[in-house]
Write a protein that holds these residues in place. Sequence first.
Motif, mmCIF file in Angstrom:
data_model
loop_
_atom_site.group_PDB
_atom_site.id
_atom_site.type_symbol
_atom_site.label_atom_id
_atom_site.label_comp_id
_atom_site.label_asym_id
_atom_site.label_seq_id
_atom_site.Cartn_x
_atom_site.Cartn_y
_atom_site.Cartn_z
ATOM 1 N N LEU A 85 0.830 -1.206 0.000
ATOM 2 C CA LEU A 85 0.000 0.000 0.000
ATOM 3 C C LEU A 85 0.864 1.256 0.000
ATOM 4 O O LEU A 85 0.573 2.223 -0.720
ATOM 5 N N VAL A 86 1.923 1.253 0.801
ATOM 6 C CA VAL A 86 2.798 2.424 0.865
ATOM 7 C C VAL A 86 3.494 2.646 -0.475
ATOM 8 O O VAL A 86 3.577 3.777 -0.977
ATOM 9 N N ALA A 87 3.984 1.545 -1.076
ATOM 10 C CA ALA A 87 4.644 1.672 -2.377
ATOM 11 C C ALA A 87 3.659 2.155 -3.444
ATOM 12 O O ALA A 87 3.984 3.022 -4.270
ATOM 13 N N GLY A 88 2.447 1.606 -3.422
ATOM 14 C CA GLY A 88 1.433 2.043 -4.381
ATOM 15 C C GLY A 88 1.070 3.501 -4.184
ATOM 16 O O GLY A 88 0.922 4.260 -5.160
ATOM 17 N N GLY A 89 0.945 3.929 -2.925
ATOM 18 C CA GLY A 89 0.653 5.330 -2.642
ATOM 19 C C GLY A 89 1.783 6.241 -3.097
ATOM 20 O O GLY A 89 1.546 7.329 -3.636
ATOM 21 N N GLY A 90 3.032 5.799 -2.900
ATOM 22 C CA GLY A 90 4.173 6.597 -3.349
ATOM 23 C C GLY A 90 4.213 6.745 -4.862
ATOM 24 O O GLY A 90 4.489 7.832 -5.386
ATOM 25 N N ALA A 91 3.944 5.643 -5.583
ATOM 26 C CA ALA A 91 3.914 5.716 -7.044
ATOM 27 C C ALA A 91 2.795 6.635 -7.519
ATOM 28 O O ALA A 91 2.989 7.452 -8.445
ATOM 29 N N ALA A 92 1.622 6.534 -6.886
ATOM 30 C CA ALA A 92 0.505 7.408 -7.262
ATOM 31 C C ALA A 92 0.832 8.863 -6.971
ATOM 32 O O ALA A 92 0.470 9.768 -7.743
ATOM 33 N N MET A 93 1.553 9.121 -5.860
ATOM 34 C CA MET A 93 1.944 10.493 -5.544
ATOM 35 C C MET A 93 2.879 11.051 -6.603
ATOM 36 O O MET A 93 2.749 12.209 -7.028
ATOM 37 N N ARG B 265 -4.399 13.007 -13.218
ATOM 38 C CA ARG B 265 -4.135 13.542 -11.887
ATOM 39 C C ARG B 265 -5.229 13.135 -10.906
ATOM 40 O O ARG B 265 -4.947 12.786 -9.758
ATOM 41 N N ALA B 266 -6.487 13.187 -11.337
ATOM 42 C CA ALA B 266 -7.597 12.808 -10.459
ATOM 43 C C ALA B 266 -7.501 11.347 -10.047
ATOM 44 O O ALA B 266 -7.676 11.009 -8.869
ATOM 45 N N VAL B 267 -7.199 10.474 -11.031
ATOM 46 C CA VAL B 267 -7.076 9.043 -10.716
ATOM 47 C C VAL B 267 -5.903 8.801 -9.771
ATOM 48 O O VAL B 267 -6.013 8.062 -8.786
ATOM 49 N N ALA B 268 -4.738 9.448 -10.062
ATOM 50 C CA ALA B 268 -3.568 9.268 -9.203
ATOM 51 C C ALA B 268 -3.823 9.792 -7.799
ATOM 52 O O ALA B 268 -3.426 9.169 -6.802
ATOM 53 N N SER B 269 -4.494 10.950 -7.696
ATOM 54 C CA SER B 269 -4.801 11.518 -6.384
ATOM 55 C C SER B 269 -5.729 10.603 -5.594
ATOM 56 O O SER B 269 -5.541 10.403 -4.386
ATOM 57 N N TYR B 270 -6.708 10.027 -6.275
ATOM 58 C CA TYR B 270 -7.634 9.102 -5.605
ATOM 59 C C TYR B 270 -6.886 7.872 -5.097
ATOM 60 O O TYR B 270 -7.049 7.472 -3.931
ATOM 61 N N LEU B 271 -6.058 7.291 -5.954
ATOM 62 C CA LEU B 271 -5.320 6.090 -5.548
ATOM 63 C C LEU B 271 -4.344 6.406 -4.413
ATOM 64 O O LEU B 271 -4.186 5.615 -3.478
#
Length: 610
Positions: A40-48, A103-109
């Motif tokens: 989850l942290v890695a996925g959140g970092g990639a989305a950020m 950006r919206a999709v990445a921000s949501y993820l």
Amino acid sequence: MSAAATPARRPRPRTLRQALPGLRRLLPHVRPHLHQQRLLVAGGGAAMAIEVAMRLLEPWPMKFVIDGVVGRLGADIAVEDPTNLQQVLVLSCLGLLAVVLLRAVASYLMTICFALAGNRLLTAVRADAFAHLQRLSLSFHDRARTGDLVQRLTADVGRLKEVTVTAALPLAGNVVTLVAMVVVVLVLDWRLALCMLAVFPVFLLTGRRASARIHEVSKTQRRAEGHLATLATETLGSMKVVQAYTLEGQMQDRFASNNLKTLKDGVKAKRLAAGLERSTDVLVGVATALVLFVGAHRVLAGALTPGELVVFITYLKAAFKPLRDLAKYTGRISQAAASAERVVDLLEEEPEVLDPARARSGRRLRGLVELDGVHLGYETGHPVLRGVDLRLLPGERVALVGPSGAGKSTVAGLVLRMRDPDLGAVRIDGWDLRDLTVQDVRAQVAVVLQESLLFATSVRENIAMGAVGGPDEVTEEQVVAAAQVAGAHEFIRDLPQGYDTIVSERGETLSGGQRQRVAIARAVLRDAPVVILDEATTGLDEETEAEVTSALDRLTAGRTTLVITHDLAAARSADRLVWLEAGRVADAGTPDEVLVRRADDIEGALDVTR
């Protein structure tokens, strides 16, 4: 000393900057659980990272439109191929739409991933804190305020979870964006970049002063809320006394006073945070006006294109968003820092009774109990036990009697290893209790207290909790057999749902005798070689006492039994009587012998009316 019951051992921070170490102190307690949330942290970092990239790209389609389409038309430049301009316009609009969608999709993820990880981590911290609370020694719980501990477990951890989602995550993304945009604007025009950065020192100075006051108010508010929770817990837990002595008005006045204090502190914190937000808006406006003025002159001088100036102004607005958010969330972050300190203070409280590295476990003992030269004091210079020597043979029933405050219950606590002696040793079957695990020591001892508390669950589960392996290891037949030994089966069967009947908190829906017999059944199920009866029949009527006494006799048959009592009849039923006075064994022998020798001391120490 306890952090919950006494002033903290370390200086309290006075500013938000000084409070951040409080949040960092929480990291070692979060880190063990971080590995489980690594995806989850890695996925959140990639989305950020994607979200930040899209923020950087978002103004550029507008630049192409302004410089490539609007600028040329506004300058009356001949357009050789209008189709090219149309393509630039369409591609720029489609590019802008794609960037905004990504950006919206990445921000949501990013929000989902980090929120799930943060909530799971802090839920694990809450579970650790509750488990740690149960491991802390009785000396800690004697000093601590129950309501304040509950506040730490619920409200303080809850506040940390809330701030993780609503403040920390947006700030993290905005700070990364700020750094990236500062780099870009420095490349575009370093002079304009310096104009933008000129307001940062002013913001830091203003924010530091405001955050110091906000954090101080937040700490005061958290302490007041802890006092409020303690008062509510004490009042609700003592409702019989409150109503019997018509204390409702006094309790209401005390509650209203504490409640009003939390209100005033909360309003003050909100007012300070709102003031910081508005001052930040003014600074952002000043920076925008300055950049717009200087940038327009740079465009007129031919150093910038109009599109680049628009990109710069857009970046400026976006780059200052972290400042607005920092001002907006300063109050929440301050409250979270104060909450983190309170939670960490609890987690860092060391139990006084620990399992040493040499501790042995997994033993079944016979029940030879020995106290050898035991000294113990709850406070330095105020000893409770002064060189107690006591020996209970396997299967022997020993009555421990004496005046109130002599140390009788303290002896029981030592046998249960609720505390360790300051000097001397407590042994079972020759093993020093400090060489055994706490769990193994307590598995060898069953206890029936004067006020046997039950939990707000079914009668079956209350009995099954006595099993060493836990309720899940107990069969229905074992529960019923234990209840029959305790003389509880008949009245349990007559309850509305029998063994599935849910009792109220502390078992108040049952009579005193019924509660005692359920507690005895719980002790029977423990099947321990040592039994401690601490005033187990006190306060019962004559008929109920007879029933409970009979059940206790069945429980203690063949077991080493320590009877702490003020009841003359219970003292006489023992094999041996030990008279404890002023923390010392003053006399010992058969009950009749000791009672004859202590005839002058019996009045006031034993109940001779029965």
